[in-house]
Structures are given as C-alpha cells and as structure tokens.
Design a protein around this motif. Structure first.
Motif, mmCIF file in Angstrom:
data_model
loop_
_atom_site.group_PDB
_atom_site.id
_atom_site.type_symbol
_atom_site.label_atom_id
_atom_site.label_comp_id
_atom_site.label_asym_id
_atom_site.label_seq_id
_atom_site.Cartn_x
_atom_site.Cartn_y
_atom_site.Cartn_z
ATOM 1 N N VAL A 6 -2.075 10.790 -4.190
ATOM 2 C CA VAL A 6 -1.679 11.963 -3.425
ATOM 3 C C VAL A 6 -2.229 11.886 -2.007
ATOM 4 O O VAL A 6 -1.535 12.198 -1.031
ATOM 5 C CB VAL A 6 -2.159 13.249 -4.137
ATOM 6 N N ARG A 7 -3.474 11.458 -1.863
ATOM 7 C CA ARG A 7 -4.076 11.367 -0.530
ATOM 8 C C ARG A 7 -3.300 10.391 0.355
ATOM 9 O O ARG A 7 -3.033 10.674 1.533
ATOM 10 C CB ARG A 7 -5.545 10.925 -0.632
ATOM 11 N N ASP A 8 -2.932 9.237 -0.186
ATOM 12 C CA ASP A 8 -2.168 8.265 0.597
ATOM 13 C C ASP A 8 -0.819 8.851 1.030
ATOM 14 O O ASP A 8 -0.342 8.579 2.133
ATOM 15 C CB ASP A 8 -1.937 6.987 -0.215
ATOM 16 N N SER A 9 -0.205 9.632 0.149
ATOM 17 C CA SER A 9 1.073 10.255 0.482
ATOM 18 C C SER A 9 0.928 11.196 1.671
ATOM 19 O O SER A 9 1.739 11.180 2.606
ATOM 20 C CB SER A 9 1.623 11.017 -0.730
ATOM 21 N N ALA A 10 -0.121 12.015 1.650
ATOM 22 C CA ALA A 10 -0.366 12.952 2.750
ATOM 23 C C ALA A 10 -0.632 12.210 4.051
ATOM 24 O O ALA A 10 -0.143 12.593 5.121
ATOM 25 C CB ALA A 10 -1.536 13.866 2.403
ATOM 26 N N LEU A 11 -1.405 11.129 3.977
ATOM 27 C CA LEU A 11 -1.718 10.350 5.175
ATOM 28 C C LEU A 11 -0.463 9.727 5.781
ATOM 29 O O LEU A 11 -0.278 9.710 6.999
ATOM 30 C CB LEU A 11 -2.740 9.255 4.846
ATOM 31 N N LEU A 12 0.419 9.207 4.923
ATOM 32 C CA LEU A 12 1.633 8.584 5.425
ATOM 33 C C LEU A 12 2.587 9.623 6.004
ATOM 34 O O LEU A 12 3.223 9.385 7.042
ATOM 35 C CB LEU A 12 2.320 7.795 4.306
ATOM 36 N N LEU A 13 2.665 10.793 5.368
ATOM 37 C CA LEU A 13 3.538 11.841 5.905
ATOM 38 C C LEU A 13 3.023 12.334 7.256
ATOM 39 O O LEU A 13 3.809 12.710 8.135
ATOM 40 C CB LEU A 13 3.666 13.000 4.913
ATOM 41 N N ASP A 14 1.692 12.319 7.438
ATOM 42 C CA ASP A 14 1.130 12.650 8.753
ATOM 43 C C ASP A 14 1.715 11.754 9.842
ATOM 44 O O ASP A 14 1.949 12.186 10.974
ATOM 45 C CB ASP A 14 -0.401 12.473 8.745
ATOM 46 N N VAL A 15 1.952 10.502 9.508
ATOM 47 C CA VAL A 15 2.424 9.518 10.481
ATOM 48 C C VAL A 15 3.917 9.685 10.775
ATOM 49 O O VAL A 15 4.343 9.572 11.930
ATOM 50 C CB VAL A 15 2.148 8.085 9.971
ATOM 51 N N PRO A 41 0.806 -1.218 0.000
ATOM 52 C CA PRO A 41 0.000 0.000 0.000
ATOM 53 C C PRO A 41 0.841 1.271 0.000
ATOM 54 O O PRO A 41 0.387 2.321 -0.452
ATOM 55 C CB PRO A 41 -0.812 -0.103 1.296
ATOM 56 N N CYS A 42 2.077 1.178 0.508
ATOM 57 C CA CYS A 42 2.924 2.357 0.578
ATOM 58 C C CYS A 42 4.353 1.902 0.822
ATOM 59 O O CYS A 42 4.604 0.735 1.123
ATOM 60 C CB CYS A 42 2.478 3.305 1.687
ATOM 61 N N ALA A 43 5.293 2.823 0.692
ATOM 62 C CA ALA A 43 6.696 2.525 0.930
ATOM 63 C C ALA A 43 7.398 3.791 1.387
ATOM 64 O O ALA A 43 6.863 4.896 1.238
ATOM 65 C CB ALA A 43 7.352 1.970 -0.332
ATOM 66 N N LEU A 44 8.588 3.638 1.952
ATOM 67 C CA LEU A 44 9.422 4.769 2.326
ATOM 68 C C LEU A 44 10.680 4.757 1.478
ATOM 69 O O LEU A 44 11.210 3.701 1.133
ATOM 70 C CB LEU A 44 9.806 4.710 3.806
ATOM 71 N N GLY A 45 11.163 5.941 1.152
ATOM 72 C CA GLY A 45 12.421 6.075 0.433
ATOM 73 C C GLY A 45 13.290 7.119 1.095
ATOM 74 O O GLY A 45 12.831 7.866 1.962
ATOM 75 N N SER A 46 14.560 7.154 0.713
ATOM 76 C CA SER A 46 15.463 8.205 1.178
ATOM 77 C C SER A 46 15.924 8.990 -0.043
ATOM 78 O O SER A 46 16.370 8.418 -1.032
ATOM 79 C CB SER A 46 16.648 7.618 1.942
ATOM 80 N N ASP A 47 15.788 10.302 0.026
ATOM 81 C CA ASP A 47 16.050 11.185 -1.115
ATOM 82 C C ASP A 47 17.224 12.094 -0.773
ATOM 83 O O ASP A 47 17.105 13.018 0.014
ATOM 84 C CB ASP A 47 14.789 12.017 -1.411
ATOM 85 N N THR A 48 18.379 11.817 -1.378
ATOM 86 C CA THR A 48 19.566 12.654 -1.217
ATOM 87 C C THR A 48 19.725 13.577 -2.417
ATOM 88 O O THR A 48 20.151 14.718 -2.274
ATOM 89 C CB THR A 48 20.831 11.782 -1.053
ATOM 90 N N GLY A 49 19.381 13.055 -3.597
ATOM 91 C CA GLY A 49 19.453 13.870 -4.807
ATOM 92 C C GLY A 49 18.343 13.545 -5.785
ATOM 93 O O GLY A 49 18.410 13.901 -6.959
ATOM 94 N N GLY A 50 17.314 12.814 -5.295
ATOM 95 C CA GLY A 50 16.194 12.465 -6.160
ATOM 96 C C GLY A 50 15.718 11.039 -6.022
ATOM 97 O O GLY A 50 14.874 10.571 -6.800
ATOM 98 N N SER A 51 16.203 10.305 -5.022
ATOM 99 C CA SER A 51 15.941 8.864 -4.937
ATOM 100 C C SER A 51 14.586 8.481 -4.371
ATOM 101 O O SER A 51 14.318 7.295 -4.191
ATOM 102 C CB SER A 51 17.050 8.176 -4.135
ATOM 103 N N ILE A 52 13.734 9.447 -4.082
ATOM 104 C CA ILE A 52 12.297 9.190 -3.919
ATOM 105 C C ILE A 52 11.590 9.573 -5.203
ATOM 106 O O ILE A 52 10.805 8.808 -5.771
ATOM 107 C CB ILE A 52 11.705 9.977 -2.737
#
Length: 323
Positions: free
Chosen positions: A61-70, A9-20
């Motif tokens: 977009v909605r799922d992204s906002a919900l996950l960032l809330d967490v 349903p979702c994933a996390l990434g690490s963005d140093t120069g664009g990796s998300i």
C-alpha cells in the motif's frame, strides 16, 4: 505478475472497467484506480475516454501511495485532467482505522460470486470491525444494471476512438493493398483481435440511427442512477468493501470461447468506473487452489488518502508485506 515476483518494483495499468484492480487481485498485489481525471491519459491509446484511468500496481500500500504521488496532477495535454492540489497520498498512512464507517453492498455478494471469494471479503470486514471500523450492510439497487450499461457505453466510445486506426493515420498498416478501401479493410481486419472487433461492432450498432435512444441514451441514464446510488451511500459511510472479481484467476484462454462469461467477470469493478470513483484493490486471502483473492475499497471522489489509510491499517493487521 512481474511485480508479484519482485521482478519490478512497480507498474502502471489502465483501468476502464477493472483492468488495474482485477490483475492486482489475481496476482496478490495492490492496485489503485484513482478518481477519474487524477492522472493524465496523454499517450494512452484511448478505449473509452469517459472511463479510462491510469493507476499504480505495487506490492504494498505504501508503494502505491508513493507512486501515485509521482503520477497524479494536472496535464494540459489531457482535457479530462483535473486542475487541483492532491497533496500527499500517503499522508494518512499509519493512522488508525478506528472510527471509520464501511459499507458492505449486498449486490456484490449475490449470485455469481464464488463462496470462497465472498467468505474472504467478509472475513476482511470482520477484521476491520476488530480494528474499530463500523461495518454495515447496505443496498445499491441500480448496481445490477451497471454491467450492461458499461458494455454499451464502453463499446460505443471504443467504436469512435478506434476509428482512427485505419492504416493511414496511425496503427497497423496492411501490406499489398491495391486501393484505399482494401487498405482500410485489411488493416482493421488484421490489426484488431476478435474481442476488439466484437466491441467495435457492438458500439457501432448502439450508436446507429434508430438504436441510439434505445441503448446508448438509456445507458447514460443508468450511469446517472448508479452515481446517485453511490452518493447516497457516501452520505453515511467513508468507504465500501467489495470483492474485486467473482472468482480467482482462471486458466489462460479458459474463457476465450465464452464472451458472456468473460464479461461477467467485470460485474464488481465496472460500477466504480461508471461513477468515476477511486477504488483500491488489496489481497485478502487465498482460494482453494492457492490463488489470491482481492477485495476493493471504494471511496467518494478525491478520497484516495482515506482509502490508503484504511488499506494500510488492514495490511499491517495482516502482518504487512515483505518488500
């Protein structure tokens, strides 16, 4: 890819120069690189500490906002974590985009950007105009210096951060070594891939005596100029519209023997990291090979709510995404 295929349903990434944002664009999903310091980096293997940031990858977009809330919020275990109230990132979803002002930076549409990518992002800009957003072309002259500055800064920080992976304190440990010198040498030779070694060597070089002022110090000065360029544009505009990557996804291993070509793939994303800004990647079409094209909405610091509002309006105008 798992998110795009509905395997997660979702994933996390690490963005140093664009990796998300780049994987999101290549897979046709939504990727948010938040303001620097919004999400704790505790537990992340640091690559470039002044650039790294954690963010969500989702189908909508909605799922992204919900996950960032967490995941957003202060963490005393991370010295770069910001102590501030973020509120609800999805609080503006559903508000019309009309009245917002968007900038199209000319430097993101020059040489090296595939015509199909440029056309897709400009078509999305036209869709925003139809939604009542005022879109205007602008210039950020220092962006042409952002990519080389990024590779100096990130490699220097990587050289310092990855020094701890010596086979003694943490990381991979080579077997059968006869002394400490051989243990260090073999652990780092076997444990790091070719690209990591290349960046450590570059970083060690730019930090060395006699070259520090010529490279690392200059890169820091360029960083300040890039930040000022963005700040100047944000005096008049709410967000910027730009491609995420110069092309659609390449084939596996296609650029492995061409590091310079691989580095040029970051030309649209690294300025955001240098400036510590939030940026949201959303799908905006497909190329000739049927592969997704992504555009990024870049905002001033702490403007994630506005970016989600603008992205959601575009997503819904395109019919939204089926969960």
């Amino acid at each position: 890819a798992a998110g795009a295929a509905c395997e997660a349903p979702c994933a996390l990434g690490s963005d140093t120069g664009g990796s998300i944002r780049q994987p999101a664009a290549f897979c046709g999903v939504v990727g948010m690189k938040p303001t620097y310091g919004a999400v704790s980096r505790y537990g992340l293997v640091a690559f470039a500490s002044s650039l790294d940031q954690i963010g969500p990858l989702t189908r909508t977009v909605r799922d992204s906002a919900l996950l960032l809330d967490v995941i957003a919020g202060h963490d005393p275990r991370d010295a770069t974590s910001l102590a501030r109230e973020w509120g609800s990132f999805g609080s503006q979803l559903g508000r019309e985009a009309g009245g917002l002002r968007a900038a199209l930076p000319a430097e993101f549409f020059g040489g090296g950007i595939a015509p199909e990518v440029s056309a897709a992002v400009k078509a999305a800009a036209a869709r925003y105009e139809h939604l009542g957003v005022r879109v205007e072309e602008v210039s950020l002259p220092t962006l042409r210096h952002a990519l080389p500055a990024y590779y100096v800064l990130s490699s220097a920080e990587a050289s310092s951060n990855l020094a701890r992976f010596d086979g003694v304190r943490c990381g991979f440990r080579a077997e059968g070594c006869r002394d400490i010198g051989e243990l260090y040498r073999e652990s780092r030779s076997q444990g790091f891939g070719a690209e990591v070694k290349r960046r450590i060597l570059l970083g060690s070089f730019v930090l060395s005596a006699g070259y520090y002022d010529a490279y690392y110090k200059k890169a820091l000065e360029v960083r300040t100029l890039v930040q000022r360029d963005f700040a100047r544009v944000f005096e008049r505009f709410d967000f910027l519209l730009a491609p995420v990557a110069p092309t659609t996804a390449c084939r596996l291993g296609e650029k492995r023997n061409s590091p310079l070509e691989m580095y040029m793939g970051d030309v649209c994303t690294v300025p955001v990291n240098i400036a510590g800004l939030p940026a949201l990647s959303i799908p905006c079409g497909t190329g000739a090979r049927g592969l997704p094209i992504g555009m990024q909405l870049i905002g001033r610091p702490f403007s994630e709510q506005l970016l989600y509002r603008a992205a959601y309006a575009y997503e819904q105008s395109e019919g939204g995404k089926q969960p």
